[in-house]
Write a protein that holds these residues in place. Structure first.
Motif, PDB file in Angstrom:
ATOM      1  N   GLY A 178       9.386   5.247 -24.589  1.00  0.00           N
ATOM      2  CA  GLY A 178      10.630   5.455 -23.852  1.00  0.00           C
ATOM      3  C   GLY A 178      11.225   6.814 -24.141  1.00  0.00           C
ATOM      4  O   GLY A 178      11.636   7.526 -23.229  1.00  0.00           O
ATOM      5  N   SER A 179      11.215   7.209 -25.414  1.00  0.00           N
ATOM      6  CA  SER A 179      11.846   8.490 -25.730  1.00  0.00           C
ATOM      7  C   SER A 179      11.023   9.643 -25.189  1.00  0.00           C
ATOM      8  O   SER A 179      11.567  10.649 -24.732  1.00  0.00           O
ATOM      9  CB  SER A 179      12.061   8.628 -27.235  1.00  0.00           C
ATOM     10  OG  SER A 179      10.830   8.645 -27.885  1.00  0.00           O
ATOM     11  N   GLN A 234      13.738  14.801 -18.629  1.00  0.00           N
ATOM     12  CA  GLN A 234      14.638  15.940 -18.774  1.00  0.00           C
ATOM     13  C   GLN A 234      13.964  17.238 -18.375  1.00  0.00           C
ATOM     14  O   GLN A 234      14.604  18.125 -17.818  1.00  0.00           O
ATOM     15  CB  GLN A 234      15.109  16.032 -20.213  1.00  0.00           C
ATOM     16  CG  GLN A 234      16.364  15.224 -20.393  1.00  0.00           C
ATOM     17  CD  GLN A 234      16.718  15.066 -21.818  1.00  0.00           C
ATOM     18  OE1 GLN A 234      16.046  15.576 -22.696  1.00  0.00           O
ATOM     19  NE2 GLN A 234      17.780  14.349 -22.066  1.00  0.00           N
ATOM     20  N   THR A 235      12.676  17.315 -18.659  1.00  0.00           N
ATOM     21  CA  THR A 235      11.970  18.520 -18.256  1.00  0.00           C
ATOM     22  C   THR A 235      11.957  18.645 -16.739  1.00  0.00           C
ATOM     23  O   THR A 235      12.094  19.726 -16.185  1.00  0.00           O
ATOM     24  CB  THR A 235      10.518  18.477 -18.761  1.00  0.00           C
ATOM     25  OG1 THR A 235      10.511  17.844 -20.012  1.00  0.00           O
ATOM     26  CG2 THR A 235       9.936  19.852 -18.852  1.00  0.00           C
ATOM     27  N   GLU A 291      12.885  10.984 -35.585  1.00  0.00           N
ATOM     28  CA  GLU A 291      13.188   9.599 -35.276  1.00  0.00           C
ATOM     29  C   GLU A 291      14.622   9.260 -35.658  1.00  0.00           C
ATOM     30  O   GLU A 291      15.327   8.562 -34.919  1.00  0.00           O
ATOM     31  CB  GLU A 291      12.213   8.684 -35.998  1.00  0.00           C
ATOM     32  CG  GLU A 291      11.475   7.802 -35.019  1.00  0.00           C
ATOM     33  CD  GLU A 291      10.210   7.283 -35.608  1.00  0.00           C
ATOM     34  OE1 GLU A 291      10.301   6.503 -36.558  1.00  0.00           O
ATOM     35  OE2 GLU A 291       9.129   7.688 -35.127  1.00  0.00           O
ATOM     36  N   ALA A 292      15.005   9.779 -36.820  1.00  0.00           N
ATOM     37  CA  ALA A 292      16.384   9.522 -37.248  1.00  0.00           C
ATOM     38  C   ALA A 292      17.362  10.126 -36.258  1.00  0.00           C
ATOM     39  O   ALA A 292      18.354   9.497 -35.882  1.00  0.00           O
ATOM     40  CB  ALA A 292      16.605  10.101 -38.643  1.00  0.00           C
ATOM     41  N   TYR A 293      17.069  11.329 -35.810  1.00  0.00           N
ATOM     42  CA  TYR A 293      17.965  11.956 -34.846  1.00  0.00           C
ATOM     43  C   TYR A 293      18.023  11.161 -33.562  1.00  0.00           C
ATOM     44  O   TYR A 293      19.072  10.975 -32.965  1.00  0.00           O
ATOM     45  CB  TYR A 293      17.503  13.385 -34.536  1.00  0.00           C
ATOM     46  CG  TYR A 293      17.918  14.397 -35.567  1.00  0.00           C
ATOM     47  CD1 TYR A 293      19.261  14.590 -35.862  1.00  0.00           C
ATOM     48  CD2 TYR A 293      16.978  15.154 -36.233  1.00  0.00           C
ATOM     49  CE1 TYR A 293      19.638  15.517 -36.808  1.00  0.00           C
ATOM     50  CE2 TYR A 293      17.349  16.086 -37.178  1.00  0.00           C
ATOM     51  CZ  TYR A 293      18.688  16.260 -37.457  1.00  0.00           C
ATOM     52  OH  TYR A 293      19.068  17.168 -38.384  1.00  0.00           O
ATOM     53  N   PHE A 297      20.315  12.237 -28.237  1.00  0.00           N
ATOM     54  CA  PHE A 297      19.431  13.308 -27.811  1.00  0.00           C
ATOM     55  C   PHE A 297      17.960  12.942 -27.947  1.00  0.00           C
ATOM     56  O   PHE A 297      17.578  12.103 -28.751  1.00  0.00           O
ATOM     57  CB  PHE A 297      19.707  14.558 -28.628  1.00  0.00           C
ATOM     58  CG  PHE A 297      21.038  15.156 -28.338  1.00  0.00           C
ATOM     59  CD1 PHE A 297      21.395  15.460 -27.044  1.00  0.00           C
ATOM     60  CD2 PHE A 297      21.943  15.396 -29.347  1.00  0.00           C
ATOM     61  CE1 PHE A 297      22.629  16.006 -26.758  1.00  0.00           C
ATOM     62  CE2 PHE A 297      23.175  15.946 -29.067  1.00  0.00           C
ATOM     63  CZ  PHE A 297      23.520  16.243 -27.778  1.00  0.00           C
ATOM     64  N   THR A 298      17.178  13.628 -27.155  1.00  0.00           N
ATOM     65  CA  THR A 298      15.739  13.479 -27.267  1.00  0.00           C
ATOM     66  C   THR A 298      15.214  14.590 -28.176  1.00  0.00           C
ATOM     67  O   THR A 298      15.934  15.503 -28.547  1.00  0.00           O
ATOM     68  CB  THR A 298      15.073  13.602 -25.900  1.00  0.00           C
ATOM     69  OG1 THR A 298      15.380  14.893 -25.378  1.00  0.00           O
ATOM     70  CG2 THR A 298      15.582  12.568 -24.932  1.00  0.00           C
ATOM     71  N   ARG A 299      13.961  14.474 -28.479  1.00  0.00           N
ATOM     72  CA  ARG A 299      13.273  15.430 -29.341  1.00  0.00           C
ATOM     73  C   ARG A 299      13.469  16.875 -28.861  1.00  0.00           C
ATOM     74  O   ARG A 299      13.782  17.769 -29.631  1.00  0.00           O
ATOM     75  CB  ARG A 299      11.791  15.065 -29.285  1.00  0.00           C
ATOM     76  CG  ARG A 299      10.895  15.706 -30.252  1.00  0.00           C
ATOM     77  CD  ARG A 299       9.515  15.124 -30.040  1.00  0.00           C
ATOM     78  NE  ARG A 299       9.317  13.935 -30.841  1.00  0.00           N
ATOM     79  CZ  ARG A 299       8.605  13.922 -31.965  1.00  0.00           C
ATOM     80  NH1 ARG A 299       8.029  15.025 -32.389  1.00  0.00           N
ATOM     81  NH2 ARG A 299       8.454  12.827 -32.651  1.00  0.00           N
TER      82      ARG A 299
END
Lengths: 930, 187
Positions: free
Chosen positions: A209-210, A217-218, B14-16, B22-24
């Motif tokens: 999912g992330s 977003q890209t 992962e913690a963030y 936010f994403t990576r």
């Protein structure tokens, strides 16, 4: 005022209860590391030291009082322990009314997180140093509860919960690691493969999912541009571009499914006849060469394409269009409903000024000029509201009549204009129809003539709205919003009457005259779309560029134009309506629409940046957005859908072209398909659905009844909620009144004893050097404490009719805790208080307990002064006040929970008895003393 | 890709991702922005959580905050010490609370803190006056400011203590549908 938040930590008894509470819990959870394990005996010892004079009786009362909450059940108790925490930030929350406790856990988590933060930020160093242990314990306790709540949630909720904790990142990370550790320890206990697997699966899902979010977003279109526009023009102008973008996406989607399911199979099968030449004018008119391409309905065949799989073109055409419309409708309804929920239902119809101050600042604006302008606008706006305030609404009847007359006239003119435009277009179309012939080979002139109708339509669309906005100068609406709504309504009326007339003309006349009428309608729509595009460009030239030039060069009075969001959005809605109507007649119309919107985006952006200034009026942008989505749904989407439905059900498709040639109407293809299916046993359910659902009146009847019923129920629920909101608001107001009343009372009392304060302060400093136990508080602090107690008392009373004096008495039962030397003074005060309890029957029963506590304190001080009792009495008073507060809180804390109520009743009554005993005892002592 | 591996470890990412909205990619971008403010101070390598804080004066010069009348308050609110020194984590936290996907409740809490200039957990008249002066460049006369303040407080104050508690503020926010979209800083 900030430091009272930590008030209750000073009370050793309070911590006793906390530690004991944990004690109780720890055996149940052996893996749970108890940070209090070491401290607990110390506390116990401390407690023994503090109450050396506890008699058997008192000890008993003590225990019963401590035990009360535990009998309410484990879960209740833990919740209770947390809810009771006094905070600076939210004096109204620590003791929540019963329905708040049913609120989702996320909410409570948030409150708690907030408290933590407020303690850290606001806690004063002196207090921290004094009760460092206490605070630390408190925080850890709270954290444990929080972690436990989070562990109990599902993975998704947990992450969401952590994300929404109003804490600093470090703290969130800490909580997260604790939660994870807790979970893993739990897992190791019951080692089940299933739990492990499901955890892994959910983890991988989350990762997936992330990463998907990252990709999305890209792919996010125009992100930088959006930021730039938002930074310079604010949210309201940005909403136009967001709307444009969402329409753009909608068209891409429709293009993809149309192209994928209709055009590609067709292209793979059919060839375009090569004998038609491309003349260039087709780009504008859409006739000629395009007529033989897959652009229009007419060139799609009706055959079943044979191949690896049979592909039924008729069914594909029908179901693709139908599915697209259904999906569009669902997405619009969804976004309309959610936007309506957040922007309308919650908001207040009365336009207020205060929210404009605090909520209207657009944090996304980053441009210096825009910020300056915005500040200016806000200043002007504030001045206006002030002057309105002083002027009042003094309109005479004559003036009002005049306004009304002008408005009526404007409405009349605008409506007749719309009707006139509609009929003009109808006659024009008929004239055109007489000119055109049903042949394939038009001369260039003939082809150019077809552009007449779209040209006139677009011209009307460009000019008449400008004319409408002139009305604004004459019409004087009391409310700016009403003015905007009127303008929008007139424009929509105009556009929809034109489109309605055109649709009528296509359905009635074109459908009977031409041999391949669907393609003719498709061409007409193509022309409308193209010409509309040119006029949109012209519109931004005239609307923005020219008025900018006029405003800056020749008539500075007019000023730089603002971007008219409403007019531009209506243009977009009109354009999209054309595309929806045309999707059946010209399946590739979305391509044109995509190109159009893409160019329009950049065009509008450049025009905005070059010509416009940020809007002068801010606010209600979100509500306007809701209205725009609603407009997109109601006249636009519903209109085109009904036109399409009429075409499907009532019109005969052309005999010699298109996928549905030879059928009575388009929809009958479904009937044919179902009769085909009847032979196949595996598809019997489709047949059944067709027979019993699609074609049965009873089904629709039932559905209608059920929907009406549900609507009615929801309507009732809404009414109930409204009532509840009113009650809650009333309650807040009542609480406020109580508070002010108490403040006044306190002030009068203070005035009556002016020299108290200085003495107290001296005593305080003495006491501080003693370093004596808990009650190191400033005078005002104590007052605040008492306030808190009073507030909670009054709230408690509000919900459950608790006999007030019982609580006061419970607060007094702790007095003998103090040392021997003070007990006489205590007793003295107690006696006095008792007398005053009878004397001070204040009119407000809600407030009485607090007043009594304050009275008690005052009297204590007086007594102390009189007896010259020295330092200790003050601390005693403090203790007492806090005890009172604790007791009151406990009493109501338990009261607030229905489950725990029963168990607390005997406790309270016993407390009452003990208090009476205490009184007796103290009186005895008093007698002895004197 | 090499850049990605050296800046943060996977656990950190992962913690963030669990603790912020936010994403990576956005975390990396935020790190870039943070580093841009003081390239000599902030290392590229954050794998061992270096304890670096940037002062308020640097932070409020970010283009996103530079023109915001509440820039000092925003930065102070999100700093651990209340003075406006932000570590990278605080920095991420700040933009997480102000981003599009953060919830109304969270935004309300932080908005309240930002408007509460004297940190007494109430928006009192003094705070309100400061707000107005910031919003209007101080061009209103003191009388006008007082009038506006009184009116605004009177409108929003439900419990009649002539200052806005968090409950009052929340109630007011719930009536302002634009709040969610305007209390939003794009990064």
């Amino acid at each position: 005022m900030t430091h009272y938040s930590n008030g209750a930590f000073y009370n050793p008894a309070y911590h006793d209860s906390e530690t004991l509470e944990l004690d109780r819990r720890s055996p149940r959870k052996p893996h749970h590391s108890n940070p209090y394990a070491q401290e607990e005996p110390a506390w116990q010892a401390g407690r023994a030291n503090v109450f050396p004079t506890v008699t058997g009786q008192w000890g008993h009362s003590d225990d019963s009082a401590w035990r009360v909450p535990w009998e309410g059940g484990q879960e209740e108790e833990s919740r209770w322990g947390r809810e009771r925490l006094p905070t600076g930030h939210l004096p109204t929350h620590p003791q929540s009314p019963p329905w708040q406790q049913a609120a989702p856990t996320n909410m409570t988590m948030r409150w708690r997180g907030m408290r933590r933060m407020s303690m850290f930020v606001n806690g004063e160093p002196t207090h921290l140093s004094i009760t460092e242990d206490a605070i630390r314990n408190e925080l850890e306790q709270e954290e444990q509860n929080l972690v436990k709540d989070l562990v109990a949630c599902s993975t998704k909720d947990r992450i969401q919960g952590i994300k929404e904790l109003p804490m600093s990142y470090e703290e969130k990370k800490h909580i997260r690691s604790q939660v994870l550790a807790f979970k893993s320890s739990k897992k190791s206990r019951h080692l089940s493969c299933f739990a492990d697997c499901s955890d892994n699966v959910s983890l991988s899902f989350r990762r997936c999912g992330s990463s998907m979010a990252s990709t999305r977003q890209t792919l996010e279109l125009w992100q930088g541009t959006m930021k730039e526009i938002g930074g310079r023009f604010g949210t309201s102008v940005l909403s136009y571009f967001l709307f444009l973008k969402s329409l753009f996406m909608l068209n891409i989607f429709s293009f993809l499914i149309n192209f994928g399911f209709i055009t590609i199979p067709m292209l793979a099968y059919n060839q375009i006849p090569q004998n038609v030449t491309f003349r260039g004018l087709e780009l504008l008119t859409g006739a000629g060469y395009f007529n033989y391409t897959v652009m229009y309905y007419g060139s799609y065949g009706s055959d079943i394409i044979k191949g690896l799989l049979d592909y039924n073109m008729q069914l594909a055409y029908f179901f693709t269009i139908a599915a697209y419309m259904v999906l569009c409708g669902a997405s619009i309804i969804y976004s309309m409903a959610s936007s309506f929920k957040t922007n309308y239902v919650l908001s207040d119809p009365v336009a207020g000024g205060s929210w404009q101050l605090l909520c209207s600042w657009d944090f996304s604006v980053t441009n210096e000029k825009a910020v300056r302008q915005r500040k200016n606008n806000l200043r002007v706006q504030l001045k206006e509201t002030l002057s309105e305030k002083t002027q009042g609404e003094g309109l005479t009847t004559a003036e009002r009549m005049k306004h009304f007359g002008v408005q009526l006239g404007a409405w009349f003119i605008s409506t007749s204009l719309a009707v006139g435009c509609g009929s003009a277009i109808y006659f024009l179309s008929q004239y055109e129809q007489r000119q055109t012939t049903d042949t394939d080979n038009w001369s260039l002139l003939q082809e150019a003539e077809t552009l007449l109708v779209p040209f006139v339509v677009s011209l009307i669309n460009l000019v008449v709205p400008l004319f409408y906005s002139l009305f604004n100068k004459f019409e004087l609406y009391s409310n700016q919003r009403r003015q905007i709504y009127a303008l929008i309504f007139r424009n929509v009326l105009l556009k929809m009457s034109i489109l309605g007339i055109l649709c009528y003309y296509w359905m009635k006349e074109v459908a009977t005259k031409f041999s391949c009428w669907e393609s003719m309608v498709g061409q007409a729509l193509y022309r409308l779309v193209i010409v509309d595009f040119f006029f949109l460009m012209l519109g931004s030239f005239f609307g923005e560029f020219l008025s900018n030039v006029i405003g800056t060069r020749w008539l500075p009075r007019l000023g730089v134009p603002e971007f008219d969001v409403a007019r531009n959005v209506l243009d977009l809605i009109y354009a999209q309506t054309l595309a929806w109507i045309g999707i059946y007649f010209s399946p590739l119309l979305p391509v044109i629409q995509i190109i159009k919107f893409f160019i329009l985006f950049y065009l509008k952006k450049v025009s905005l940046m070059q010509n416009c200034q940020p809007p002068r009026r801010v606010g209600r942008a979100a509500q306007m957005r809701t209205i725009f989505i609603a407009l997109l749904f109601f006249p636009s989407f519903v209109g085109s859908l009904s036109m399409m439905a009429y075409t499907f059900w009532s019109l005969t498709p052309s005999k010699h072209c298109g996928p549905f040639q030879g059928l009575n109407n388009t929809f009958s293809i479904v009937g044919l398909w179902v009769t085909d299916l009847e032979g196949i046993s595996t598809a019997s359910w489709v047949v059944w659905i067709y027979q019993n659902v699609i074609r049965s009146e009873i089904f629709y009847f039932l559905v209608t009844i059920i929907i009406l019923f549900i609507t009615f129920i929801f309507w009732q629920v809404t009414q109930g909620r409204k009532l509840l909101i009113l009650l809650l608001r009333q309650q807040i107001i009542n609480e406020g009144k109580d508070k002010t009343f108490l403040l006044e009372k306190l002030q009068t009392l203070q005035k009556s004893q002016p020299n108290n304060k200085s003495k107290t302060q001296i005593k305080q400093s003495k006491r501080r050097s003693d370093g004596s136990s808990s009650g190191v508080r400033s005078n005002s602090n104590a007052m605040v404490q008492t306030f808190l107690a009073g507030q909670q008392d009054s709230r408690g009373n509000y919900f459950c009719d608790v006999p007030v004096p019982s609580d006061i008495s419970t607060s007094y039962q702790r007095i003998p805790i103090a040392s021997d030397r003070q007990s006489s003074s205590n007793a003295l005060a107690l006696a006095r208080q008792r007398a005053e309890v009878q004397d001070y029957r204040t009119p407000s029963t809600l407030a009485s307990p607090l007043v009594q506590v304050m009275q008690a304190r005052q009297d204590y001080e007086r007594q102390a002064d009189a007896m010259d009792d020295g330092s200790s009495s003050m601390s005693n008073i403090m203790m007492q006040v806090m005890e009172a507060r604790m007791r009151a809180e406990e009493g109501y804390g338990v009261q607030g929970r229905p489950v725990a109520t029963e168990s607390s009743v005997p406790a309270r009554s016993s407390a009452l008895i003990q208090a009476m005993l205490a009184r007796q005892q103290s009186q005895n002592e008093y007698d002895d003393g004197y | 890709m090499g850049n990605k591996q050296t800046t943060f470890r996977d656990e950190q990412f992962e913690a963030y991702q669990d603790c912020t909205f936010f994403t990576r990619k956005e975390i990396l971008r935020l790190h870039g922005r943070y580093r841009e403010l003081a390239p000599h101070l902030v290392p590229l390598d954050y794998t061992n959580d270096p304890d670096i804080k940037l002062p308020l004066t640097l932070l409020i010069n970010m283009p996103e905050l530079k023109e915001n009348p509440f820039r000092d308050r925003i930065v102070q609110t999100f700093s651990e010490d209340g003075q406006g020194n932000l570590s990278f984590n605080d920095f991420v936290d700040m933009f997480s609370a102000l981003c599009e996907s953060s919830s109304r409740e969270l935004k309300t809490i932080y908005a309240f803190k930002i408007y509460d200039f004297n940190r007494d957990n109430f928006i009192c008249k003094e705070d309100m006056e400061k707000t107005i002066n910031k919003l209007t460049k101080g061009e209103l006369t003191p009388e006008e400011v007082t009038l506006v303040c009184d009116k605004a407080i009177e409108e929003a104050d439900l419990d009649g203590d002539s200052k806005l508690s968090f409950a009052d503020f929340e109630n007011m926010i719930s009536k302002a549908p634009d709040f969610l979209s305007t209390f939003h800083v794009r990064i």
